[in-house]
Design an enzyme around this catalytic site. Sequence first.
Site: not given
Ligand code: UD1
Ligand code: MG
Length: 447
Positions: A81, A396, A163, A20, A109-111, A87, A414
């Site tokens: 992974q 200058s 979810e 995204r 989560y890294g995000d 996740t 200058a």
């Molecule tokens: C996830 C949660 C959701 C929560 C939301 C909060 C799950 C199934 N869902 O959804 O309940 O409300 O975060 O922000 O956990 N990642 C991996 N490997 C994978 C998939 C994801 O390392 O195979 C990492 C991504 O890099 C990211 C984090 O896990 O940092 C979350 O993944 P993302 O796909 O953003 O999950 P959301 O759809 O946001």
């Molecule tokens: Mg996310």
Amino acid sequence: MKKEAQKLVCIILAAGKGTRMRSSLPKVMHKITGKPMLMHVVDTALAAHAEKVVVVTAPDMESVRGEVKNRYGDTVHNVVQQKQLGTGDAVKAAQSVLEGYKGNVIILYGDTPLIAKETVLSMSAILDASPDTAVAVLGMEISEPNAYGRLVVKHGSVERIVEVKDATEEEKHIRLCNSGVMAVKGSVLFPLLARLNNKNAGGEFYLTDLVKLARDDGHACGLATADPQELMGVNSRVEQALAESIAQETLRRKAMEQGATLIDLASVYFAHDTKLGKDVIIHPHVVFGEKVEVRDNVEIRAFCHIDGAILHEHAIIGPFARIRPGSDIGESAHVGNFVELKNTKLEKGAKVNHLSYVGDAHVGEKTNIGAGTITCNYDGVNKYKTEIGAHAFIGSNTALVAPVKIGDGAIIGAGSVITRDVAQDALAIARAGQQEKTDWAKNKRKK
Ligand code: UD1
Ligand code: MG
């Protein structure tokens, strides 16, 4: 909460594709306040004194692993992974590092870059508070939850997480959302993960299903909530901008609490590590890059960009100054409008007030650099240094062709192009002499 340091480790998930974001850069490397999101989370884990920090990335994220290694050496573990199966599968990748660990495992989560150290510690504390609690989930109340997973809570305890893709219409109305942060006792984590399946709308192994599995085994699942702003997940550029504005608001408030005046706070942008002293005045439209230290009583006037520099007490910068990395602005020194400094030290009371480029230079105490001075530090191949003594005066529109040294107290006329060293207290002029032809112009017009 216990007084002694808690036993905890952190797993940070960062292997997701981040489609995204529509970017060639991995999502977690996009920056907030000048620092990649992932590094915000790693730094928070380290600040919480995690015994181990494990970062999970995808096979093609070699650059992310390199950056982790660069910044943290062996303090942080990189694991891969192999396929992005969800996740839950991502957490399994940390098993090689955490096998047999009996303390608390906090999954981040890294995000989700804005999470605070205190929140991480409070999640760990929930597990410590009761032997029955094997899992704790961090929730947040959101009025329009969109894509977040929903927490199904009964009698104050989390039953399961659903979810959005799998939620019933009724469940979609739940406002209590999953932040993604989860704390799990080390003793149950990997056995529970082994039992996850991917029979859901996403076809993924959801970490969130751990809650139901733990409940089925008779464990309790704890719940904490925190400010949704702190827990926001970044999945798009719009969310990145929102996270940036939340982080900036925090930094601005901190700056003011520590004694800086921000005349128009909304137009001042800090970096995560900007250091400000007391009685600093920052005018509108100022941007700080990383590694800037501003000491007491400095004034930064409007429209300045400052990066990697120290500004000492009572210095005055701008308006319209650009200070680049490696610069050290001495006490009471002045840097004026349309001046660019790079890797330059200005000693106490030195002035560069107008329209100049001073790079790779040392400028002595109380020296005055006239308008339009350029240090010619680059010959197209290499960079060279310009050394200007104390109490000197550079006229200058002077070009100082480096490497070159100007002695203490010297004066440069200058418009000079200075290619050789100038001795202390000397006058150097290097420009074509002026000629004057009497009535030449008048005679031309007559013709
Ligand atoms: C996830 C949660 C959701 C929560 C939301 C909060 C799950 C199934 N869902 O959804 O309940 O409300 O975060 O922000 O956990 N990642 C991996 N490997 C994978 C998939 C994801 O390392 O195979 C990492 C991504 O890099 C990211 C984090 O896990 O940092 C979350 O993944 P993302 O796909 O953003 O999950 P959301 O759809 O946001
Ligand atoms: Mg996310």
